[in-house]
Design a protein around this motif. Structure first.
Motif, PDB file in Angstrom:
ATOM      1  N   ALA A  85     -26.447 -35.640 -17.750  1.00  0.00           N
ATOM      2  CA  ALA A  85     -25.424 -36.206 -16.878  1.00  0.00           C
ATOM      3  C   ALA A  85     -25.441 -35.516 -15.521  1.00  0.00           C
ATOM      4  O   ALA A  85     -25.299 -36.159 -14.478  1.00  0.00           O
ATOM      5  N   LEU A  86     -25.657 -34.208 -15.545  1.00  0.00           N
ATOM      6  CA  LEU A  86     -25.686 -33.450 -14.294  1.00  0.00           C
ATOM      7  C   LEU A  86     -26.862 -33.896 -13.424  1.00  0.00           C
ATOM      8  O   LEU A  86     -26.710 -34.097 -12.214  1.00  0.00           O
ATOM      9  N   ILE A 116     -20.865 -42.185 -12.860  1.00  0.00           N
ATOM     10  CA  ILE A 116     -20.756 -40.783 -12.444  1.00  0.00           C
ATOM     11  C   ILE A 116     -19.289 -40.393 -12.346  1.00  0.00           C
ATOM     12  O   ILE A 116     -18.873 -39.315 -12.776  1.00  0.00           O
ATOM     13  N   PHE A 156     -26.510 -33.220 -23.630  1.00  0.00           N
ATOM     14  CA  PHE A 156     -26.304 -34.430 -22.842  1.00  0.00           C
ATOM     15  C   PHE A 156     -25.688 -34.106 -21.487  1.00  0.00           C
ATOM     16  O   PHE A 156     -25.978 -34.772 -20.493  1.00  0.00           O
ATOM     17  N   PHE A 157     -24.857 -33.061 -21.449  1.00  0.00           N
ATOM     18  CA  PHE A 157     -24.217 -32.710 -20.185  1.00  0.00           C
ATOM     19  C   PHE A 157     -25.254 -32.450 -19.100  1.00  0.00           C
ATOM     20  O   PHE A 157     -25.070 -32.800 -17.941  1.00  0.00           O
ATOM     21  N   GLU A 158     -26.371 -31.856 -19.523  1.00  0.00           N
ATOM     22  CA  GLU A 158     -27.443 -31.563 -18.571  1.00  0.00           C
ATOM     23  C   GLU A 158     -28.008 -32.869 -17.991  1.00  0.00           C
ATOM     24  O   GLU A 158     -28.222 -32.995 -16.796  1.00  0.00           O
ATOM     25  N   ILE A 205     -18.014 -39.676 -15.721  1.00  0.00           N
ATOM     26  CA  ILE A 205     -18.428 -38.365 -16.225  1.00  0.00           C
ATOM     27  C   ILE A 205     -17.551 -37.285 -15.594  1.00  0.00           C
ATOM     28  O   ILE A 205     -17.115 -36.343 -16.253  1.00  0.00           O
ATOM     29  N   LEU A 257     -30.516 -42.029 -24.271  1.00  0.00           N
ATOM     30  CA  LEU A 257     -29.557 -41.000 -24.672  1.00  0.00           C
ATOM     31  C   LEU A 257     -29.849 -40.571 -26.113  1.00  0.00           C
ATOM     32  O   LEU A 257     -29.854 -39.387 -26.441  1.00  0.00           O
ATOM     33  N   THR A 308     -29.226 -25.143 -26.677  1.00  0.00           N
ATOM     34  CA  THR A 308     -27.970 -25.381 -25.950  1.00  0.00           C
ATOM     35  C   THR A 308     -28.196 -25.688 -24.471  1.00  0.00           C
ATOM     36  O   THR A 308     -27.293 -26.165 -23.802  1.00  0.00           O
ATOM     37  N   SER A 309     -29.398 -25.398 -23.953  1.00  0.00           N
ATOM     38  CA  SER A 309     -29.656 -25.693 -22.545  1.00  0.00           C
ATOM     39  C   SER A 309     -30.013 -27.158 -22.331  1.00  0.00           C
ATOM     40  O   SER A 309     -30.187 -27.587 -21.203  1.00  0.00           O
ATOM     41  N   LEU A 336     -28.330 -36.781 -13.549  1.00  0.00           N
ATOM     42  CA  LEU A 336     -28.025 -38.124 -13.082  1.00  0.00           C
ATOM     43  C   LEU A 336     -27.058 -38.060 -11.902  1.00  0.00           C
ATOM     44  O   LEU A 336     -27.212 -38.784 -10.910  1.00  0.00           O
ATOM     45  N   ALA A 337     -26.084 -37.155 -12.017  1.00  0.00           N
ATOM     46  CA  ALA A 337     -25.119 -37.006 -10.923  1.00  0.00           C
ATOM     47  C   ALA A 337     -25.840 -36.606  -9.644  1.00  0.00           C
ATOM     48  O   ALA A 337     -25.513 -37.084  -8.552  1.00  0.00           O
ATOM     49  N   LEU A 365     -30.551 -41.841 -19.652  1.00  0.00           N
ATOM     50  CA  LEU A 365     -29.531 -40.828 -19.927  1.00  0.00           C
ATOM     51  C   LEU A 365     -30.075 -39.707 -20.803  1.00  0.00           C
ATOM     52  O   LEU A 365     -29.337 -38.848 -21.242  1.00  0.00           O
TER      53      LEU A 365
END
Lengths: 443, 376, 305
Positions: free
Chosen positions: A370-371, C107, A366-368, C110, A223, A362-363, A373-374, A164
């Motif tokens: 997650a993206l 997923i 964690f959201f990155e 999220i 993570l 900011t780039s 991983l998605a 993560l």
């Protein structure tokens, strides 16, 4: 589990209505307060229509799904979906891939190489726009995510290690170019070679102590590492520039520059070639290099999956205990996967820094991670083609959804959920390459 | 073969004609991009940008438009992420073909986006990015209608040292471009005056528990706390300081100019007495009064950057009217040589694109949840 | 170093840790029963903070200003609605994925997290919101200038979290529902064969987890008086870290992990450096996991062949 009703039972509209009513009431409870009563200071303003509307939509959806579930066609659909959910990885048929697929591949590659030159070609405007600044920069971003997806796919998809914090290696690559240019005076090409190596080393350093851990513990530790790297980049003001970030020089080609005037002591390429200055030149160059790197990476991955190391990754994912009993050194195997993934991430980072011309922490949130991983999960864990398609979809979709402005991220989240329900194993069912023992050995 | 070439030529000619047709249609309006965080954590500021620009466009169009053309606004969302800022900048330039840009909000978005506007030769005016770096990169077409962090920090430092006569200053920031930039600017100008801070710490944006920090500030016995950051963190910080019995003066910048600060602090009993630096309030200027009434009638309080955004569009259109052009370089040259009368008073720019006169003054929050300029 | 500063930092850490612990319970229960990281849990907590403010605003609108009464009604309402949120999310986004790959629900979670954040932002606006101070007053020990203090709300937070943890531990250990939960956790198929409605049990666990998040939401909102739509993510990550630190799947572990994390953060921030506070907490987590791979109170995973 499905009720074992006979296929030709009557359609019970009343039951569907009952379900819809229930859904309506539930939706009212869920949506009522938050969307119906808007906070303003310490008071609330009522907006009664919004929850009613939302609940009505939910109820209508529930009604339609329930009704459809009662028809034979709907039942068949559900059954088919169930079968798809519970299917596993398949092994590809032995032998050459079909000619049709090869032809398609050639066309796609050709198309990909032609795109940046579309504005110069006599084609309709709509098509030429694809090679314009806007779409070209989006395509670059999409290809960066393809690289990231491919990298994480090695770690999560092939080796089965839930990571993560993949964004950490991405940050290492991007910051290597930015800070290297600032302190050591290195350029795009040096970074392109060195950054992946550095990222791979980071992968080894971070990976070694944590690879003993299992599944979700590994997830949270990675993570944590991702966050640590981001926080250090943000806090170490003197070295990294902190939240202000660091500028990244535009790329050069053998001393030729892509800016209007030379900034790094070279010659601007349009003067060298004797053509008119065009702001697209830098993008075209970045796109082409990136495309070549992506193609090489895909090729490398395909080969890797066929050699013993790649096979060991997948074997370890399926059954670690069996592998260890057979004498596979699980730490080394996991570490190679981790390093390969990190290397690809670092490579993507270099392109990202070039694309943005500026990096800041900011780039790399964690959201990155997650993206990315998605992308891997959506593409079908382990499937290269799937990952590429998913990366293109997930980066270009938000851009297409830009028309919806405010609802963009909301729609994106909904799509993620719906995609998982519709195709939990991803867009493309992963196939393991077949392996034919050489004839002599078989005999 | 020959026929094929002919056909291709005909098709391209047709395509060109279509493109020209579209272009001719598009020339009836002047497109202005309004870029800012329309979603995400800073969406409130994006809304201020948009509301201000929409009102300005309405008023200008009602008065006959610019050079006989109507203004059309294009909303662009960057969510305060540099990555998205690059994408929308490319979109505005390439797809929407805007003539000028108002934006962005976050300095970390304005900086990468400005490279793209500069390459495309478009005028960019940011109503809110106060980071010095924005105009320090030799880009001729970038302007701002707000002050700079170093100007703001200097006003705050002067106030803390001369008016409050504080001896022990604690400097806190939110580890973000804006907040840390502001805190550093104030720290630097305080240092010039020979004052050294007793504490310099960064908190994490998005958190609400600053009790440990509040205790630390109290333990350092600070008599003034300077905070560089936004309302969402300033509110809880000031509340927790007061709850722990600290009476140190709390000073911040234009990031807390929002009634949400009072809400975030848990009511006026905590937010009262807090000082902040902000440009002279446009709502008090004679030109602004009727406009503010207009906003309020529509049920919107023109807070923070709303009128900055309004004034920015005024500046852009004034330059376009005077030069009869939409070319970035021409507009920039005109703006640097002339004074524009905006709703926020007359504005003039120096060679870098910064305002010649920064009008930062001190404000103080009162016990009713409002703020007013501090009388000297 | 003055004793009162140290003591005050310990109090700060205890309060913060109790909040982490309350939210961590939700993570740990869901993980325990179906082995998935419920990334949307932090956002459920965020929704409950909004529900709290809405409930208080409505109550004061009706002229109810007795603080204890208002708090009890708010707590009941928020727990109920947040519980429905927990149930609906499980029903819509996780149940259809049961039995598919391990990562699919992650997923999906999220995705739900994004949906919740943006749904709240779109309907309530992006501004930070708050509630008026309902309860004020502190307990102070020490002299006029050197004292240790704890507000009534902070005391309430610590008491309620320990009570909630104890009650849940008792439910899991000693009631019929708890036994069914444990059976489902051990072997879902076998439990189903033995007549346990595993779907219902899993739903119940989600509702309980959401209700715990709601308690945390109400108390935190009363304590800090302010929140925005992003708090779910920031606090959620910390709470999840706490759950793993204590040993995911273990209820006392979640509480222990929460309190430890809160104390460490508070002490590090108070005596070393606030900037690197989060770096320190994550580094601590990594270290603990290297030496105790299943967390502090987690049972070591037995590898079955």
């Amino acid at each position: 589990m499905l009720p074992a009703a006979p296929l030709h039972s009557r359609i019970d509209v009343l039951a569907s209505l009952r379900e819809a009513l229930l859904a309506f009431v539930l939706a009212l409870v869920v949506f009522g307060p938050v969307s119906g009563l808007m906070l303003s200071g310490y008071k609330v303003e009522p907006h009664w229509l919004r929850p009613l509307l939302l609940a009505a939509v939910v109820a209508a959806g529930r009604f339609a799904i329930h009704l459809l579930g009662q028809t034979p066609a709907g039942r068949r659909m559900v059954a088919r979906n169930q079968a798809r959910v519970h299917g596993g990885v398949t092994v590809a048929a032995l032998g050459q891939s079909p000619n049709r697929a090869r032809l398609l591949l050639v066309f796609v590659l050709l198309g990909a190489f032609v795109i940046p030159f579309l504005p110069w070609l006599p084609v309709p405007d709509a098509l030429a726009a694809l090679g314009g600044k806007y779409w070209l920069s989006n395509l670059i971003l999409a290809l960066i995510y393809v690289l990231l997806g491919l990298g994480l796919n090695i770690v999560v998809g092939l080796a089965g290690l839930l990571d993560l914090g993949f964004v950490a290696f991405y940050a290492v690559g991007a910051y290597f170019l930015a800070l290297g240019a600032q302190y050591l005076g290195i350029g795009f090409w040096t970074a392109l070679v060195c950054a992946p190596l550095l990222a791979a080393c980071c992968g080894a350093v971070l990976g070694f102590p944590v690879l003993r851990m299992h599944g979700d513990y590994l997830a949270i530790v990675t993570l944590g590492f991702g966050e640590i790297i981001r926080l250090v980049l943000n806090n170490w003001l003197e070295f990294t520039g902190g939240p202000n970030g660091a500028p990244v020089p535009p790329p050069t080609l053998f001393g030729l520059e892509f800016t209007r005037t030379a900034r790094q002591g070279g010659t601007p390429i349009h003067e060298f070639l004797g053509i008119e200055y065009n702001t697209n030149l830098k993008l075209v160059f970045t796109y082409l290099v990136l495309l070549v790197v992506v193609i090489l990476m895909v090729r490398l991955l395909t080969r890797l999956r066929q050699i013993p190391m790649g096979r060991a990754w997948e074997a370890l994912r399926e059954d670690e205990i069996a592998c260890r009993s057979l004498g596979i050194n699980h730490v080394v195997v996991k570490l190679t996967a981790f390093m390969m993934g990190a290397m690809t991430g670092g490579l993507a980072g270099v392109f990202f820094a070039t694309y943005q011309g500026f990096v800041n922490p900011t780039s790399f949130t964690f959201f990155e991670s997650a993206l990315i991983l998605a992308i891997v999960v959506l593409g079908g864990l382990g499937s290269t083609v799937g990952v590429i398609i998913a990366a293109l979809v997930l980066t270009l979709l938000p851009e297409l959804l830009r028309e919806f402005a405010d609802f963009r991220v909301l729609a994106f989240g909904l799509l993620m959920v719906l995609m998982m329900i519709w195709r939990p194993r991803g867009l493309i069912r992963p196939q393991r390459p077949a392996f034919a023992p050489p004839q002599e050995v078989a005999r | 073969m020959k026929k094929a070439i002919q056909r291709a030529f005909a098709v391209s000619l047709l395509a060109g004609a279509v493109a020209f047709g579209v272009g001719a249609h598009a020339a009836d309006v002047i497109k202005i991009g309004v870029a800012g965080p329309m979603t995400g954590g800073n969406a409130a500021f994006g809304e201020q940008f948009w509301r201000g620009a929409v009102q300005a466009a309405e008023d200008i169009n009602a008065a006959g438009g610019v050079n006989g053309k109507k203004i059309e606004l294009v909303k662009a969302d960057d969510a305060c992420e540099p990555k998205q800022a690059v994408a929308v900048a490319n979109r505005l330039v390439d797809q929407d073909k805007v003539d000028a840009i108002i934006g962005h909000f976050c300095s970390s978005s304005t900086i990468p986006a400005s490279e793209i506007y500069a390459e495309a030769g478009k005028l960019q005016i940011t109503p809110a990015s106060t980071n010095p770096k924005v105009t320090e990169r030799n880009i001729p077409t970038i302007f701002r209608t707000c002050g700079r962090d170093d100007q703001q920090g200097a006003v705050a430092a002067d106030f803390i040292l001369s008016t409050l006569k504080a001896k022990k200053i604690a400097v806190i920031h939110d580890k973000d471009t804006y907040g840390q930039g502001l805190a550093d600017a104030m720290k630097a100008s305080a240092a010039k005056k020979g004052a050294k801070e007793v504490l310099y710490e960064g908190l994490t944006r998005g958190e609400k528990d600053f009790n440990a920090l509040a205790t630390k500030i109290k333990a350092a016995d600070a008599d003034a706390v300077y905070f560089g950051g936004l309302a969402a963190e300033a509110g809880p910080l000031v509340r927790q300081l007061r709850e722990q019995g600290s009476t140190a003066a709390f000073i911040s910048g234009d990031g807390i100019v929002d009634t949400a600060f009072v809400t975030a602090a848990g009511g006026p009993q905590f937010s009262k007495g807090v000082y902040m630096t902000f440009g002279a309030d446009p709502r008090n200027l004679p030109g602004g009064k009727s406009l503010v009434e207009k906003f309020r009638k529509a049920g919107y309080e023109p807070e923070g950057y709303t009128l900055y955004s309004y004034a920015t569009l005024q500046a852009v259109t004034e330059a376009m009217k005077a030069t009869k052009s939409t070319d970035g370089a021409t507009l920039a040259k005109w703006l640097k040589g002339h004074t524009v009368n905006t709703v926020m008073g007359p504005k003039a720019w120096d060679a870098k694109g910064d305002l010649k006169v920064s009008d930062y003054v001190m404000y103080q929050w009162d016990d009713k949840g409002g703020y007013a300029e501090l009388k000297k | 170093m003055d004793w009162h500063i140290l003591a005050q930092q310990l109090v700060n850490g205890l309060t913060l840790g109790s909040i982490y612990g309350l939210i961590a319970i939700g993570y740990t229960m869901v993980y325990g029963i179906i082995g998935m990281i419920n990334f949307a849990h932090g956002d459920v907590y965020m929704v409950s903070a909004y529900l709290t403010a809405i409930a208080i605003a409505v109550l004061t609108g009706f002229g109810i200003d007795s603080a204890p009464f208002a708090i009890v009604i708010t707590l009941a309402l928020t727990m109920f609605i947040t519980g429905v949120y927990g149930w609906s999310i499980e029903r819509v986004a996780y149940r259809p994925l049961r039995g598919s790959t391990r990562l699919a629900p992650l997923i999906s979670a999220i995705g739900i997290s994004l949906v919740l954040q943006n749904y709240v932002q779109l309907s309530q606006g992006a501004k930070p919101q708050g509630v008026p101070t309902l309860v004020s007053g502190t307990v102070r020990l020490g002299t006029e200038t050197n004292f240790v203090q704890m507000t009534y709300i902070q005391i309430l937070i610590v008491v309620v979290s320990f009570a909630a943890m104890a009650a849940l531990t008792w439910i899991i250990r000693s009631t019929s529902l708890g036994r069914q939960c444990r059976a489902t956790q051990q072997d879902r198929k076998m439990a189903a064969i033995l007549g346990i409605d595993t779907d219902r049990i899993i739903s119940t666990v989600f509702v309980i987890g959401a209700a715990m998040a709601a308690i945390a939401g109400v108390l935190v909102t009363l304590n800090y008086g302010s929140f925005d739509f992003f708090i779910g993510f920031v606090t959620g990550i910390k709470a999840f870290t706490a759950a793993v630190l204590g040993g995911i799947g273990s209820l006392p572990g979640a509480m222990l992990g929460g309190i430890l994390l809160g104390l460490f953060e508070s002490l590090f921030s108070g005596f070393v450096n606030t900037d690197y506070k989060d770096v320190f907490s994550f580094a601590l987590l990594v270290l603990v996991l290297i030496f105790r791979p299943s967390g502090l109170l987690g049972r070591p995973e037995v590898e079955k062949v």
